[in-house]
Design an enzyme around this catalytic site. Sequence first.
Site, mmCIF file in Angstrom:
data_model
loop_
_atom_site.group_PDB
_atom_site.id
_atom_site.type_symbol
_atom_site.label_atom_id
_atom_site.label_comp_id
_atom_site.label_asym_id
_atom_site.label_seq_id
_atom_site.Cartn_x
_atom_site.Cartn_y
_atom_site.Cartn_z
ATOM 1 C CG ASP A 328 -59.084 -19.407 16.007
ATOM 2 O OD1 ASP A 328 -59.470 -19.243 14.846
ATOM 3 O OD2 ASP A 328 -59.818 -19.772 16.946
ATOM 4 C CG LEU A 329 -60.085 -13.960 19.069
ATOM 5 C CD1 LEU A 329 -61.160 -12.898 19.184
ATOM 6 C CD2 LEU A 329 -58.866 -13.572 19.874
ATOM 7 C CG ASP A 371 -62.277 -16.683 15.770
ATOM 8 O OD1 ASP A 371 -62.358 -17.231 14.644
ATOM 9 O OD2 ASP A 371 -62.243 -17.323 16.833
#
Length: 448
Positions: A328-329, A371
């Site tokens: 996960d960004l 994301d």
Amino acid sequence: MEHKILRAPLASFTDLLLDAVCMVDVDGRFVFVSAACERIFGYTQQEMVGMQMLDLVAPADRARTLAAARAIMDGHAQTHFENRYLRKDGRLVHIMWSARWSAADQLRVAVARDVSALKQAQAKQAALYAISEAVHAAQALPDLLSGLQHIIGEHLPGGTLSLVLREEDGQPARQSSQADVDAPAVPPPTSLAGLLCEEVLRSGTALQLPAERMAWLPAALQAAAGTTASSCLAVPLLASHGCIGALALQCTQDGAACTAQDQDLLQFVAKQLATAIERQQLQQRMHFMAMHDELTRLPNRRLFHDRLRTAFARAQRQQGRLSLLFLDLDHFKLVNDQHGHACGDLLLQAVAGKFKDCLRESDTLARLGGDEFVILVEHHTPDSDVVCIAQKIHVALAAPIQLGDGQQLPVAVSVGIAHYPEHGETMQQLLRHADRAMYDAKSRHAAS
């Protein structure tokens, strides 16, 4: 030898018939032909009288034509006998004969009907049915092309076919097939056929070599045409959105030329082929869109879960191992808020490429949405292999991402790892563990 039948009024009546009347002596020479012969065979009556009948028969049909002639002379009349003749202009004509032997005159008397148009229509119909069956049976475009190799070989024998399809980026991608159902292998297309197909792709019109005027053709194509005596014909594959490819027939028989019938049939097959390929490509695109993320072209959630189920069942059956990495960004929402969603999309595409470069071909990288990404790793020995992947990803994102317009964005990622069977005996348990591990990593990043 002058036969009394030639002096009878009947000889003039035969000139009114649409079918041709022919008389052949024991030596196999024409002694009488009606006026219709010129329309069918291209020779005048004066030219045909005295010619050897067998000289006009297509070489491939001569043996069975001789056998039929012997049977007729033995008293066995023939009806609906079919063979092919070579016209004066070189074109092939299909003939249906009805013949009997006149013992009194020592002549074979026959009526010839030109059935070329009928044969052409039958070939078209047979090709249409066969192509339709191939389209329904084929699961993918390569399977379809393989099936069409045999179909076209039955209707356009004696030549080599080359097929060039235009890729989505507009570049030609060469495929080939040989028009010979007994061919042990598919040869690559000749330079002449390939270049001719590429020229047809550019122009969108049919092209035949040798051409009367070649000055307007590309130099490479002129050079290739000058090194061979064979005839080559290429036609475009026209679909609803334009020309999607080209189909070429190169005659392999010495001195053989592509006829008008060949061009008509090749264009018909090309039309059916274009429709079939367009339908196949549409189905493939729809299937791809249903199973892949539109932005990154990675497997989507549905395809990922399909692959995970398969991998999990394999690991249970073989007592193997597999691992999941949830990614996960960090602070991705700020990118969208500060730079816009278009910039966020570019960043996701660039990050997906970075992730993919850190993996093996056998690993699955998917985008779950937003994301969030996930990696499925099979067939690894120590858990450190998976940790090494995570480390490679962090290193790949250490430098700011170049977005192509001179803009650079720093990005970090939180990674959660779960191993089977240590962290779960079911897929749901494994997914939950990887998800929790990812959020734990994100919390640590936020606190630091």
